[in-house]
Motif scaffolding. Structure first.
Motif, PDB file in Angstrom:
ATOM      1  N   ILE A 142      39.670  83.223 -63.163  1.00 38.31           N
ATOM      2  CA  ILE A 142      38.444  82.672 -62.782  1.00 38.31           C
ATOM      3  C   ILE A 142      38.457  81.232 -62.851  1.00 38.31           C
ATOM      4  O   ILE A 142      38.069  80.417 -61.926  1.00 38.31           O
ATOM      5  N   ILE A 143      39.056  80.897 -63.969  1.00 35.20           N
ATOM      6  CA  ILE A 143      39.358  79.442 -64.432  1.00 35.20           C
ATOM      7  C   ILE A 143      40.116  78.781 -63.339  1.00 35.20           C
ATOM      8  O   ILE A 143      40.225  77.586 -62.672  1.00 35.20           O
ATOM      9  N   LEU A 144      41.572  79.457 -63.408  1.00 35.61           N
ATOM     10  CA  LEU A 144      42.692  78.691 -62.666  1.00 35.61           C
ATOM     11  C   LEU A 144      42.498  78.663 -61.187  1.00 35.61           C
ATOM     12  O   LEU A 144      42.952  77.774 -60.371  1.00 35.61           O
ATOM     13  N   ASN A 145      41.865  79.894 -60.688  1.00 34.79           N
ATOM     14  CA  ASN A 145      41.554  79.691 -59.247  1.00 34.79           C
ATOM     15  C   ASN A 145      40.205  79.320 -58.574  1.00 34.79           C
ATOM     16  O   ASN A 145      40.154  78.758 -57.715  1.00 34.79           O
ATOM     17  N   GLY A 164      39.862  75.713 -58.094  1.00 33.26           N
ATOM     18  CA  GLY A 164      40.000  75.742 -56.594  1.00 33.26           C
ATOM     19  C   GLY A 164      38.749  75.023 -55.988  1.00 33.26           C
ATOM     20  O   GLY A 164      38.687  74.165 -55.392  1.00 33.26           O
ATOM     21  N   ALA A 165      37.489  75.587 -56.471  1.00 33.18           N
ATOM     22  CA  ALA A 165      36.409  75.111 -55.883  1.00 33.18           C
ATOM     23  C   ALA A 165      35.921  73.550 -56.339  1.00 33.18           C
ATOM     24  O   ALA A 165      35.437  72.775 -55.700  1.00 33.18           O
ATOM     25  N   SER A 166      36.620  73.043 -57.637  1.00 32.02           N
ATOM     26  CA  SER A 166      36.442  71.902 -57.993  1.00 32.02           C
ATOM     27  C   SER A 166      37.351  70.843 -57.034  1.00 32.02           C
ATOM     28  O   SER A 166      36.756  70.068 -56.655  1.00 32.02           O
ATOM     29  N   HIS A 172      43.826  78.017 -54.143  1.00 31.88           N
ATOM     30  CA  HIS A 172      43.432  78.422 -55.308  1.00 31.88           C
ATOM     31  C   HIS A 172      42.359  79.415 -54.926  1.00 31.88           C
ATOM     32  O   HIS A 172      42.397  80.690 -55.648  1.00 31.88           O
ATOM     33  N   LEU A 173      41.358  79.019 -54.180  1.00 31.30           N
ATOM     34  CA  LEU A 173      40.332  79.766 -53.564  1.00 31.30           C
ATOM     35  C   LEU A 173      40.806  81.209 -53.094  1.00 31.30           C
ATOM     36  O   LEU A 173      40.234  82.292 -53.033  1.00 31.30           O
TER      37      LEU A 173
END
Length: 363
Positions: free
Chosen positions: A107-110, A114-116, A349-350
């Motif tokens: 969740i954090i890495l992707n 990714g969303a950020s 990433h997403l």
């Protein structure tokens, strides 16, 4: 408008004691209709409230201590949820810690990063961050993740994806040492590596009024109350959650994904909002710092619990999960290799995150 109202709105003051009141009702009248729904709402509300109060404290102490406060608050909630469900599930919950930690990392890495990157890149095209700090953080995270989630599959003293007690204690000490070393590196040794970049100077949030000492102390007290409410709420609803997932035929890893998603929900919003405001450094501090804290604190706690209670603790990932973890660590090291980033890495990433979720439910 007073500082108290601005930094601690009424809902942030009301939710923690309200959550405890609902739990008291569950003990006094356990058969009350709709009680489980109220406890779930109280759990989510107290997760949000606890991170809000951590943000107030963070604003008071400044960067990079602020993001560390947030990461520790979120990790304490995660550890509390895992431990409470392990205590209620016993030996049957041997893989819960692994599933939750793996879900948090993905969740954090992707998801969060990714969303950020996507949100920040769409608004600002190119965003910068301090490369030295992120490189150091990713190095520590890679070693911690491999020790915890991959290496157990290749040791030979015990069969299966588990460590012997001595191996487990060694790995627990190693990851805790790496977490402490990174924390000292971030807050004392090279604090400047994690400070906002020059591009953040025009951010209006940076110049917002600082909370008073009274605000910070109020938030500290309510943070403790909220964390207690989260732990007790999780213990109260864990049998219902496990029964519902079992009735729906959901994979075993679903519970870990659910726990990680609940815990990281407020922090996800905070990180994406920071990237949208062109504070990518703060966003990455939140994300990578939380990933390190998630393993560095969770594994030692559950390792001690496992050894003391005599429960097996399955840590090693299967081959599919291992490939996804290695891919995520490899791609994030490429995405953040130059100190500047755009929209495309966010999309990449997403897509990895979507593949992780899909393959979790359709293995």
């Amino acid at each position: 408008m007073s500082q108290q109202i601005r930094h601690n709105p009424l809902w942030t003051l009301a939710i923690p004691p309200a959550g405890l009141a609902v739990l008291a009702l569950s003990w006094i009248a356990p058969g009350t209709p709709g009680l489980i729904a109220l406890i779930v709402l109280g759990l989510i509300g107290n997760v949000v409230a606890s991170v809000h109060h951590a943000e107030v404290i963070a604003h008071r102490v400044g960067e990079p201590f602020g993001t560390l406060v947030l990461a520790l608050a979120v990790t304490i909630i995660e550890v509390a949820l895992i431990v409470s469900m392990m205590l209620s599930g016993g030996a049957d919950a041997a893989g819960l810690a692994r599933d939750t930690v793996f879900a948090a990392i993905m969740i954090i890495l992707n998801g969060i990063i990714g969303a950020s990157l996507l949100v920040g890149g769409r608004r600002h095209r190119v965003q910068g961050f301090r490369l030295d700090g992120i490189n150091a953080a990713l190095g520590a995270l890679t070693v911690i993740a491999v020790f915890t989630l991959i290496l157990p599959n290749y040791t030979t003293s015990a069969a299966g994806p588990v460590y012997t007690d001595s191996q487990l204690i060694f790995v627990a000490i190693a990851v805790l040492l790496l977490f402490v070393a990174f924390t000292l590196f971030q807050t004392i040794g090279h604090r400047d590596y994690f400070l906002p970049t020059d591009e953040d100077e025009d951010d209006p949030d940076k110049h917002a009024a600082q909370p008073t000492t009274r605000d910070a102390l109020t938030s500290l007290a309510l943070l403790l109350v909220a964390l207690v409410a989260v732990v007790l709420s999780a213990k109260a609803i864990s049998p219902s959650i496990e029964a519902a997932l079992g009735a729906a035929g959901a994979p075993a890893a679903t519970l870990g994904i659910l726990i990680a998603a609940i815990v990281l929900m407020p922090e996800s919003v905070a990180a994406i909002r920071a990237a949208h405001s062109n504070r990518l450094q703060t966003s990455l501090n939140l994300a990578v710092g939380s990933a390190i804290a998630s393993i560095g604190l969770t594994v030692p706690v559950v390792a001690v619990l496992s050894v003391v209670m005599g429960w097996p603790l399955a840590l090693g990932l299967d081959m599919k999960q291992t490939l996804l973890l290695v891919l995520s660590l490899f791609v994030v090291s490429i995405s953040l290799r130059t100190g500047r980033t755009t929209v495309l890495p966010g999309v990449v990433h997403l897509v990895i995150f979507a593949a992780y979720l899909f393959l979790s439910f359709v293995p």
